[in-house]
Write a protein that holds these residues in place. Structure first.
Motif, short mmCIF file in Angstrom:
data_model
loop_
_atom_site.label_atom_id
_atom_site.label_comp_id
_atom_site.label_asym_id
_atom_site.label_seq_id
_atom_site.Cartn_x
_atom_site.Cartn_y
_atom_site.Cartn_z
N ASP A 17 -40.81 41.46 51.55
CA ASP A 17 -42.18 40.98 51.37
C ASP A 17 -42.90 40.86 52.71
OD1 ASP A 17 -42.27 40.77 48.61
OD2 ASP A 17 -41.48 38.72 48.57
N ARG A 18 -42.14 40.59 53.77
CA ARG A 18 -42.77 40.39 55.08
C ARG A 18 -42.90 41.67 55.88
NH1 ARG A 18 -41.13 35.76 59.58
NH2 ARG A 18 -42.69 36.36 61.13
N THR A 26 -39.34 38.03 46.33
CA THR A 26 -38.66 36.77 46.61
C THR A 26 -38.32 36.03 45.33
OG1 THR A 26 -39.84 36.54 48.72
CG2 THR A 26 -38.85 34.55 47.79
N ALA A 51 -45.43 29.24 47.07
CA ALA A 51 -44.97 30.06 45.94
C ALA A 51 -43.65 29.53 45.39
CB ALA A 51 -44.81 31.51 46.38
N ASP A 95 -53.02 36.45 47.87
CA ASP A 95 -52.31 36.58 49.13
C ASP A 95 -52.48 35.36 50.03
OD1 ASP A 95 -52.74 40.17 49.63
OD2 ASP A 95 -51.35 39.01 48.39
N LEU A 114 -45.46 31.41 51.30
CA LEU A 114 -44.16 31.52 50.64
C LEU A 114 -43.68 30.16 50.16
CD1 LEU A 114 -41.62 33.06 49.82
CD2 LEU A 114 -40.79 32.82 52.17
N MET A 124 -37.33 38.35 50.71
CA MET A 124 -38.29 37.76 51.65
C MET A 124 -38.58 38.71 52.81
SD MET A 124 -36.90 33.84 51.89
CE MET A 124 -36.55 32.89 50.40
N ARG A 172 -47.55 38.93 44.62
CA ARG A 172 -47.46 38.74 46.07
C ARG A 172 -46.03 38.46 46.53
NH1 ARG A 172 -46.52 38.80 50.50
NH2 ARG A 172 -47.60 37.91 52.30
N TYR A 173 -45.33 37.56 45.86
CA TYR A 173 -43.97 37.20 46.27
C TYR A 173 -42.95 37.57 45.20
CZ TYR A 173 -46.17 34.61 50.06
OH TYR A 173 -46.89 34.27 51.18
#
Length: 404
Positions: free
Chosen positions: A68-69, A340, A207, A200, A204, A65, A336-337
């Motif tokens: 990803d951020r 995570t 997702a 996008d 989160l 996470m 995108r995630y």
């Protein structure tokens, strides 16, 4: 074939994986000298490695996470520092319980920030979806070279120095991870394809809800759990198992090295197959191969030849699960995630790793033999081959709508 949009990122990732995973896969070589030094049974070292793998997985979703951020660079540098500190503290430990912190907690965190989930998450954002599994396979394969290089290196260090010095040399090697990470640059916002921009828009939380409601996602978890059980039981206990058969330590090191070198070919092969054929069927085939290979090794007499052949055969299907598993998650849910969602799947892998490493030591101390665990590994491989068949690997409706 295809050309990477950001080839430097891929090569930097390969360098990080060679160092991080090469050191990690050599820990089995240290079981006997460390256990002898502290006058403990094998369960002590097994539990320290098991704790490392469990925390490796427990940290992974949160590290994913964060990557990803904020991007992978900061996360990898922080992880490399924790990794180096863990190796150094292990080398100066005066009490065996200290290793639960150093070898377990610190190195567990370090691995979570410097291994496949973070690197493949970065690669996924710069590689087209139709080539994702092949790209993951190439990265995994090249990273596997670390196992081939580090394990004989660890054996050589132990023959020249003591195990403490070997750990300190490995701590210094972690500085290379920091150097590689400094040059990492990921795609800027707005450089993705149009459907990536639509993707996008998902949060989160959305997702996670989408993934948790997907039956196939949980079957992927179960399959990767089995993979973790296999690889850490074998990596941790194969050297001791070979020594128990009155074979030289060099045979054990060579068997692990063969796992590493044949994993290079296997990872790319399985990744390429997963781009060409249905990923779930390719994964089932991989686990059927594992079933036959492990069963044959247990049934046949253990010699230098069979140990080498086993290393080569199991190496061919060792981490071929990584490009297929990450490719499945990417194919179903998008990129995108990925860090995570794949990080959560990887936690299941590490729960399996925890049990494989720890129960291997418990079973040996209780039965005086590894045979019960070997046959457990055979049964789990066959079960995993079956559970991948019903996975629905089609992209979720959200991705179809975005592409349209």
């Amino acid at each position: 074939m295809f050309t990477f949009r950001f080839p430097l990122l891929v090569w930097l990732g390969i360098g990080i994986l060679i160092t991080s995973l090469g050191i990690r896969q050599s820990f089995g070589i240290f079981m006997t000298p460390i256990s002898d030094y502290f006058h403990t049974g094998r369960e002590f070292f097994s539990f320290a490695i098991a704790l490392q793998n469990l925390l490796f997985g427990a940290f992974q979703p949160f590290v994913g996470m964060a990557a990803d951020r904020w991007g992978p660079k900061r996360i990898i540098i922080l992880g490399a520092m924790a990794y180096a500190l863990g190796l150094y503290l292990t080398s100066i430990a005066m009490e065996p319980s200290m290793m639960y912190l150093s070898l377990g907690v610190l190195i567990g965190f370090g691995l979570s920030a410097t291994s496949y989930v973070i690197v493949l998450g970065a690669v996924a954002k710069v590689v087209p979806a139709q080539h994702a599994a092949k790209a993951f396979g190439l990265t995994t394969a090249a990273g596997s070279f670390g196992m081939f290089a580090m394990i004989p290196g660890a054996q050589t260090l132990l023959s020249i120095y003591d195990w403490q010095s070997a750990m300190q040399i490995f701590a210094v090697l972690c500085s290379f991870i920091v150097v590689f990470a400094f040059f990492i640059k990921t795609a800027k916002q707005g450089t993705h394809h149009t459907h990536h921009l639509k993707e996008d828009l998902q949060t989160l939380e959305e997702a996670l809800k989408e993934a948790f409601a997907h039956k196939g996602y949980w079957l992927i978890h179960l399959g990767f759990f089995v993979c973790g059980f296999h690889v850490m039981f074998i990596a941790t206990h194969l050297p001791s198992y070979v020594l128990d058969q009155n074979l030289p330590a060099s045979t054990a090191a060579m068997a692990l090295a063969y796992i590493g070198i044949f994993n290079i070919f296997g990872s790319y092969f399985w990744g390429a197959m997963a781009d060409r054929y249905s990923k779930r069927y390719v994964m089932s085939a991989l686990y059927l191969v594992r079933t036959v290979v492990i069963a044959a090794f247990v049934l046949l007499p253990t010699t230098e030849l069979t140990a080498a052949v086993f290393g080569a055969a199991i190496g061919f299907c060792w981490l071929g699960t990584v490009p297929i598993t990450s490719g499945l998650v990417r194919q179903i849910f998008g990129s995108r995630y990925l860090s995570t969602l794949y990080g959560l799947v990887f936690f299941s892998h590490q729960v399996g790793s925890f049990l494989g490493a720890w129960i291997g030591g418990v079973a040996y101390d209780f039965y005086g033999s590894y045979n019960p665990i070997w046959w457990t590994a055979v049964a789990l491989a066959f079960i995993s081959a079956l559970i991948h068949l019903p996975i629905n690997d089609k992209p979720v409706p959200r991705l179809d709508a975005a592409t349209a």
